[in-house]
Design a protein around this motif. Structure first.
Motif, mmCIF file in Angstrom:
data_model
loop_
_atom_site.group_PDB
_atom_site.id
_atom_site.type_symbol
_atom_site.label_atom_id
_atom_site.label_comp_id
_atom_site.label_asym_id
_atom_site.label_seq_id
_atom_site.Cartn_x
_atom_site.Cartn_y
_atom_site.Cartn_z
ATOM 1 N N UNK A 279 0.822 -1.210 0.000
ATOM 2 C CA UNK A 279 0.000 0.000 0.000
ATOM 3 C C UNK A 279 0.857 1.261 0.000
ATOM 4 N N UNK A 280 2.018 1.208 0.652
ATOM 5 C CA UNK A 280 2.925 2.357 0.649
ATOM 6 C C UNK A 280 3.594 2.551 -0.708
ATOM 7 N N UNK A 281 3.935 1.453 -1.381
ATOM 8 C CA UNK A 281 4.679 1.543 -2.637
ATOM 9 C C UNK A 281 3.787 1.828 -3.847
ATOM 10 N N UNK A 282 2.560 1.324 -3.849
ATOM 11 C CA UNK A 282 1.718 1.424 -5.044
ATOM 12 C C UNK A 282 1.556 2.856 -5.557
ATOM 13 N N UNK A 283 1.316 3.865 -4.693
ATOM 14 C CA UNK A 283 1.164 5.229 -5.220
ATOM 15 C C UNK A 283 2.445 5.797 -5.829
ATOM 16 N N UNK A 284 3.574 5.147 -5.580
ATOM 17 C CA UNK A 284 4.855 5.661 -6.075
ATOM 18 C C UNK A 284 5.296 4.986 -7.376
ATOM 19 N N UNK B 142 13.936 0.013 4.428
ATOM 20 C CA UNK B 142 13.104 0.941 5.186
ATOM 21 C C UNK B 142 13.065 2.306 4.513
ATOM 22 N N UNK B 143 14.238 2.789 4.058
ATOM 23 C CA UNK B 143 14.299 4.086 3.389
ATOM 24 C C UNK B 143 13.549 4.071 2.058
ATOM 25 N N UNK B 144 13.565 2.936 1.393
ATOM 26 C CA UNK B 144 12.861 2.799 0.114
ATOM 27 C C UNK B 144 11.354 2.707 0.322
ATOM 28 N N UNK B 145 10.919 1.856 1.230
ATOM 29 C CA UNK B 145 9.490 1.538 1.351
ATOM 30 C C UNK B 145 8.741 2.574 2.191
ATOM 31 N N UNK B 146 9.334 3.013 3.288
ATOM 32 C CA UNK B 146 8.605 3.895 4.204
ATOM 33 C C UNK B 146 9.538 4.930 4.810
ATOM 34 N N UNK B 147 10.043 5.855 3.980
ATOM 35 C CA UNK B 147 11.052 6.804 4.473
ATOM 36 C C UNK B 147 10.538 7.744 5.562
ATOM 37 N N UNK B 148 9.220 7.992 5.599
ATOM 38 C CA UNK B 148 8.675 8.930 6.593
ATOM 39 C C UNK B 148 7.991 8.202 7.756
ATOM 40 N N UNK B 149 8.140 6.883 7.802
ATOM 41 C CA UNK B 149 7.565 6.087 8.881
ATOM 42 C C UNK B 149 6.068 6.366 9.050
ATOM 43 N N UNK C 136 1.862 5.264 8.107
ATOM 44 C CA UNK C 136 0.945 4.199 7.738
ATOM 45 C C UNK C 136 0.193 4.657 6.502
ATOM 46 N N UNK C 137 0.004 3.769 5.532
ATOM 47 C CA UNK C 137 -0.679 4.176 4.309
ATOM 48 C C UNK C 137 -2.110 4.617 4.577
ATOM 49 N N UNK D 137 -5.285 2.310 5.325
ATOM 50 C CA UNK D 137 -4.833 0.933 5.547
ATOM 51 C C UNK D 137 -5.291 0.433 6.912
ATOM 52 N N UNK D 138 -5.799 -0.793 6.945
ATOM 53 C CA UNK D 138 -6.141 -1.455 8.201
ATOM 54 C C UNK D 138 -6.179 -2.949 7.950
ATOM 55 N N UNK D 139 -5.762 -3.717 8.946
ATOM 56 C CA UNK D 139 -5.855 -5.169 8.848
ATOM 57 C C UNK D 139 -6.678 -5.682 10.013
#
Length: 259
Positions: A88-93, A133-140, A142-143, A146-148
């Motif tokens: 979910x974090x990567x898809x918009x990028x 971590x820097x690639x996938x979620x550099x700003x820490x 949650x998308x 998103x919820x599980x």
């Protein structure tokens, strides 16, 4: 060292798995986990549902059947977290999408160069993890949206607690207060694959961790719940897209780590 002399990297963490290797044959994948691919040396050809995409990077959700022709390139493969947060974090990028496949990561050239550098120095696991971590979620973050479902989180925990045991779906459903049809539906919705497929994927992970910690392949596979080495090899090939020997017995050697 030159890339041609660098070993294959296989680093296993509970949340993600990273594999960097040249691929001389196409990968026939039945996706049991979401995956990010970065080709370091040239374009990939991704064939899914009759459509072909040419790209240097691709984001693939769980649950797909596809073929990836790596054309002898080195490819950095990151198997992403089971609950879909990384995806979910990567898809918009990603620049564009065809069906369920996203391609062309933003800053793609930078990340290709970065993983090439990490390969040439045979980077330690800590540095690979920090880079992911820097690639996938550099700003820490949650998308957004998103919820599980916590009941699905608990089912995954139960599977992991006793990986060698085939707990029935009835047992898992009763434990989290769901009917079997509802659990089956929710699990596929949140994880992307059926419970049985996820269990097979996790057993492959546990087997690889066992090998990384010094067990021989047969003993590690049996401890993870495979009935025999043939069962393990068939499952490995169907999900990972290559034989265990092709993945683990590299002529230039392999650097293997389990966190």
């Amino acid at each position: 060292m030159p890339a041609s002399q660098a070993p294959v990297l296989l680093y296993l963490w509970d949340k993600r798995t990273f594999y960097l290797s040249p691929f001389t044959e196409p990968l026939q994948l039945s996706q049991a986990a979401a995956m990010l691919l970065l080709s370091l040396d040239g374009d990939l050809s991704v064939d899914c549902a009759g459509s072909t995409l040419e790209c240097r990077s691709a984001l693939l959700p769980a649950g797909l059947d596809l073929t990836v022709d790596c054309r002898d390139s080195r490819v950095a493969i990151c198997y992403l977290d089971v609950f879909g947060e990384d995806h979910a974090l990567l898809a918009p990028r990603m620049a564009r999408q065809q069906g369920a496949v996203h391609v062309a990561l933003d800053d793609e050239a930078f990340w290709i160069e970065r993983f090439d550098q990490l390969h040439c120095v045979s980077a330690p696991p800590e540095e690979i993890w920090q880079t992911l971590e820097a690639l996938i979620n550099p700003q820490d973050l949650r998308p957004l949206g998103y919820a599980c479902d916590p009941r699905i989180v608990r089912v995954v925990e139960l599977i992991k607690l006793d990986v060698a045991c085939n707990q029935s779906i009835d047992f898992l459903a009763e434990h989290v207060g769901l009917s079997v049809p509802r659990l089956t539906q929710l699990f596929r919705q949140h994880v992307g694959v059926p419970i049985r497929r996820y269990r097979q994927w996790h057993r492959l992970f546990v087997t690889s961790v066992g090998v990384a910690r010094g067990m021989n392949l047969t003993d590690a596979a049996m401890a993870a719940g495979f009935t025999d080495s043939a069962h393990f090899s068939h499952t490995f090939r169907s999900i990972i897209g290559m034989s265990p020997s092709a993945a683990l017995a590299q002529p230039r050697g392999i650097r293997l780590f389990a966190g």
